[in-house]
Design a protein around this motif. Structure first.
Motif, PDB file in Angstrom:
ATOM      1  N   MET A  81      -2.491   4.653  -2.563  1.00  9.86           N
ATOM      2  CA  MET A  81      -3.609   4.987  -1.677  1.00  9.86           C
ATOM      3  C   MET A  81      -4.750   5.649  -2.450  1.00  9.86           C
ATOM      4  O   MET A  81      -4.542   6.452  -3.349  1.00  9.86           O
ATOM      5  N   TYR A 141       0.870  -1.179   0.000  1.00 11.60           N
ATOM      6  CA  TYR A 141       0.000   0.000   0.000  1.00 11.60           C
ATOM      7  C   TYR A 141       0.901   1.221   0.000  1.00 11.60           C
ATOM      8  O   TYR A 141       1.597   1.498   0.974  1.00 11.60           O
ATOM      9  N   TRP A 177      -2.714  11.413   2.787  1.00 10.58           N
ATOM     10  CA  TRP A 177      -3.538  10.226   3.044  1.00 10.58           C
ATOM     11  C   TRP A 177      -4.811  10.642   3.789  1.00 10.58           C
ATOM     12  O   TRP A 177      -5.926  10.335   3.368  1.00 10.58           O
ATOM     13  N   LYS A 178      -4.625  11.357   4.854  1.00  7.69           N
ATOM     14  CA  LYS A 178      -5.767  11.869   5.607  1.00  7.69           C
ATOM     15  C   LYS A 178      -5.305  13.115   6.356  1.00  7.69           C
ATOM     16  O   LYS A 178      -4.167  13.177   6.829  1.00  7.69           O
ATOM     17  N   SER A 235      -6.703  15.787   1.371  1.00  8.84           N
ATOM     18  CA  SER A 235      -6.897  14.427   1.846  1.00  8.84           C
ATOM     19  C   SER A 235      -7.541  13.574   0.760  1.00  8.84           C
ATOM     20  O   SER A 235      -8.142  14.095  -0.194  1.00  8.84           O
ATOM     21  N   TRP A 286      -5.127  12.338  -7.760  1.00 11.28           N
ATOM     22  CA  TRP A 286      -4.499  12.583  -6.463  1.00 11.28           C
ATOM     23  C   TRP A 286      -4.105  14.043  -6.337  1.00 11.28           C
ATOM     24  O   TRP A 286      -3.528  14.633  -7.253  1.00 11.28           O
ATOM     25  N   LEU A 342      -3.670   4.837  10.345  1.00  6.40           N
ATOM     26  CA  LEU A 342      -3.119   4.131   9.186  1.00  6.40           C
ATOM     27  C   LEU A 342      -2.889   2.662   9.488  1.00  6.40           C
ATOM     28  O   LEU A 342      -3.212   1.794   8.660  1.00  6.40           O
ATOM     29  N   VAL A 360       1.846   5.041   0.215  1.00  7.72           N
ATOM     30  CA  VAL A 360       1.249   6.130   0.991  1.00  7.72           C
ATOM     31  C   VAL A 360       2.081   7.403   0.903  1.00  7.72           C
ATOM     32  O   VAL A 360       3.303   7.376   1.078  1.00  7.72           O
ATOM     33  N   HIS A 364       1.541   6.191  -7.603  1.00  6.04           N
ATOM     34  CA  HIS A 364       1.137   7.602  -7.602  1.00  6.04           C
ATOM     35  C   HIS A 364       1.371   8.250  -8.964  1.00  6.04           C
ATOM     36  O   HIS A 364       0.633   9.177  -9.341  1.00  6.04           O
TER      37      HIS A 364
END
Length: 634
Positions: free
Chosen positions: A477, A156, A163-164, A492, A487, A181, A158, A434
């Motif tokens: 992500m 995954y 991410w958040k 976020s 992205w 996470l 990140v 990404h």
């Protein structure tokens, strides 16, 4: 009067190794170290600056005044300046003020070996330590059983900054990631997290790929020990950690490595080799032994002190080729007349040998986009020595195929089948990274054709195909729940989308595919061997259907995979099977819980003595629309 005392942590052997390009733990000797000398606590400083006339430590402790705390150059022509300053403590900010022999140029530089840096846009280094009590002994003792090439390896990817974010739109901290996470990755079933560069960087839009603090986790999210805590928590949850590592280039920021002591110290002095035209950054001089010691020490540092389980090396192709992104006349061939950078090849071999000889159960992964041979083969047989290589061709061909309307796919089935002609030439990782969801490329979900139902069916089909194709897996992500938009590193992920059934269904598909990958040995035991794959039928382009067998060490574990790349339901579709028995369905991307049509059939299907696809036995299936179905032979 100079307030620096004479002291050294360096031995003659250290210097010999450094000059030979073989000192792989330079961080234990260079940089700022909190020590005690003759009962007095303070900080020992050592910095490599061979073109300097003088080097002073400046900081908030001396009002940033040059000359008050001047280091002494060593007698051995190593170019290292050193000294002990009593009374300095952890948390003190500092830089090196360097007066060069080159026309008295004065540079003020951050410490290349700093363990902690000020929060950008501030640029000073911070005196720090690496004290931390790890609680991941169980993972570290057994990670070779989790991190091997014959193990499930689902990554995954990140970017921590996006991410958040919290309710105010600000970054989460390393400590908050250690809760949110870790729980999320554990829930979705990924075996590893790959962090886009977390080493200190000045410019957010670089996503971390332009580093100035090679030995310091970025202070954007907290202190170094906070990042250790995040890694620790991932390990305790049974999740491996891969760090993006960037030895390919670095920015020319005034406080960084560029023109460090008034000379081309870290970068190659020939601009044809020392400047990257795409990123307007500087390129390391891989032929300079001291630079090799610096870079390989940096790799070892993250594996040793931050318990990283792997390093994904960025932009390897740009390192390997002298003509990368350069026009004719902008590069010079090597001594044999070729375009390969021989210094880079030698450096990468040394790097991989150092990593694998010093750490058990780790992996290095090359982001290498060309057909350079033997990237993931051992150095003793002539390879570069990486554990894995990104399969960029698979990514490009697969996304190109899936963007097409299903009615046209029958003309392009070779886009998918071609990957199997070279799938085992390297230890390939399948990346949907990404780089595929920026600069107008759309999100992965946004590439899928058709109405809403078909878009998500195609996405489930893509992921099912990916997880049953030979090789390890990497997903950026947001792709795991069908992020709709591209992205955006400044915000976020669109977590609100999980309230909608189709997006929640994608997350369930990924969760179940991760479980499938881990549960069935046929999907991972021979993922890098041609013995682990067998076509059933790759030529039914008229129906846009492919079928194949995945194999593990035990023939009883064989799995049959059937992909239907059109929305047409295929009734009574017969495929050849190598032996008697029955087929038991273990995965169907068209299940209603995923948002599919629910076009299912009897879970157990009899294998009949009816020749098909060059085999003596066969089974008649119903293929759901835009689906992957997986069966166990028993």
């Amino acid at each position: 009067m100079n307030k620096v005392q004479s002291h050294s942590l360096l031995t003659d052997f250290d210097i010999d190794l450094f000059k030979a390009g073989k000192h792989f733990r330079l961080y234990e000797k260079l940089g700022a170290h909190i020590i005690e000398v003759e009962g007095v606590k303070g900080v020992y400083f050592a910095v490599w600056a061979p073109s300097a006339r003088s080097v002073s430590v400046v900081g908030d402790f001396n009002y940033w005044i040059q000359g008050d705390h001047q280091l002494q150059v060593r007698w051995d022509s190593s170019g290292i300046w050193e000294g002990f300053i009593p009374g300095l403590e952890k948390g003190t900010t500092y830089k090196y003020k360097i007066q060069s022999n080159n026309n008295d140029i004065i540079t003020e530089k951050a410490d290349p070996f700093a363990l902690y840096c000020e929060h950008p846009p501030h640029t000073a280094s911070v005196i720090w330590d690496l004290e931390y009590k790890w609680k991941d002994k169980s993972w570290m003792d057994n990670r070779k059983d989790k991190n091997g090439l014959d193990k499930p390896y689902s990554v995954y990817e990140v970017h921590l900054g996006s991410w958040k974010r919290n309710a105010e739109g600000k970054f989460l901290t390393y400590l908050e990631f250690a809760e949110d996470l870790v729980n999320y990755v554990k829930e979705t079933g990924f075996t590893h997290v790959e962090f886009m560069p977390i080493m200190e960087f000045p410019y957010d839009p670089s996503w971390g790929y332009q580093l100035v603090g090679y030995f310091a986790p970025t202070s954007r999210f907290g202190k170094p020990q906070d990042f250790m805590f995040l890694v620790d928590k991932l390990h305790q949850a049974g999740i491996g950690v891969i760090l993006d590592w960037v030895p390919s280039h670095f920015p020319d920021d005034a406080h960084g490595l560029g023109f460090f002591d008034g000379s081309n110290l870290f970068e190659h002095p020939d601009r044809r080799k020392g400047y990257h035209p795409d990123w307007k950054s500087l390129v390391f001089n891989y032929g300079r032994n001291e630079v090799r010691s610096f870079l390989i020490s940096n790799a070892i540092f993250w594996l040793q002190h931050y318990h990283a389980d792997g390093l994904r090396v960025d932009a390897v192709a740009s390192m390997l080729y002298l003509d990368y992104s350069r026009e004719e006349g902008e590069w010079e061939p090597n001594i044999f007349g070729g375009r390969e950078n021989l210094d880079t090849i030698s450096f990468l071999k040394d790097f991989n040998e150092a990593v694998y000889s010093n750490f058990e159960g780790v992996q290095t992964i090359a982001e290498e986009s060309t057909s350079f041979s033997m990237v993931s083969r051992p150095t003793f047989v002539g390879g570069l020595g990486f554990g894995m290589k990104w399969m960029m061709g698979w990514m490009h061909d697969t996304l190109q195929y899936f963007q097409k309307e299903p009615i046209y796919r029958k003309y392009h089935q070779n886009d998918l089948t071609f990957s199997m002609t070279y799938a085992f030439s390297e230890n390939f990782m399948l990346p949907l990274s990404h780089d595929e969801v920026v600069y107008g490329k759309k999100s992965i979900a946004g590439r899928m054709p058709g109405d809403e139902w078909q878009k998500f069916a195609n996405l489930r089909l893509l992921y099912g195909y990916m997880f049953t194709h030979p090789g390890t897996k990497l997903l950026f992500m947001g792709a795991e729940f069908g992020q709709s938009s591209e992205w955006n590193f400044e915000g976020s992920l669109d977590w609100h989308l999980l309230q909608y059934d189709f997006h929640d269904g994608i997350k369930k598909v990924i969760t179940d595919l991760n479980a499938l990958y881990k549960t069935y040995p046929a999907l991972h035991e021979k993922q890098f061997s041609p013995e682990g794959f067998e076509w059933i039928n790759y030529s039914d382009f008229q129906n846009a259907v492919m079928s194949y067998i995945r194999k593990g060490n035990d023939p009883k574990d064989d799995l049959v995979v059937v992909c239907n790349f059109t929305p047409v339901i295929r009734e009574n579709y017969r495929i050849g099977i190598p032996k008697k028995g029955k087929l038991t369905q273990v995965f169907n991307s068209d299940e209603t819980i995923y948002g599919g049509s629910g076009k299912t059939f009897t879970k157990s299907i009899k294998i009949e003595a009816d020749p098909c696809d060059g085999r003596d036995f066969s089974a008649a299936l119903v293929l759901p629309p835009l689906s992957v179905t997986v069966f166990k032979i028993s």
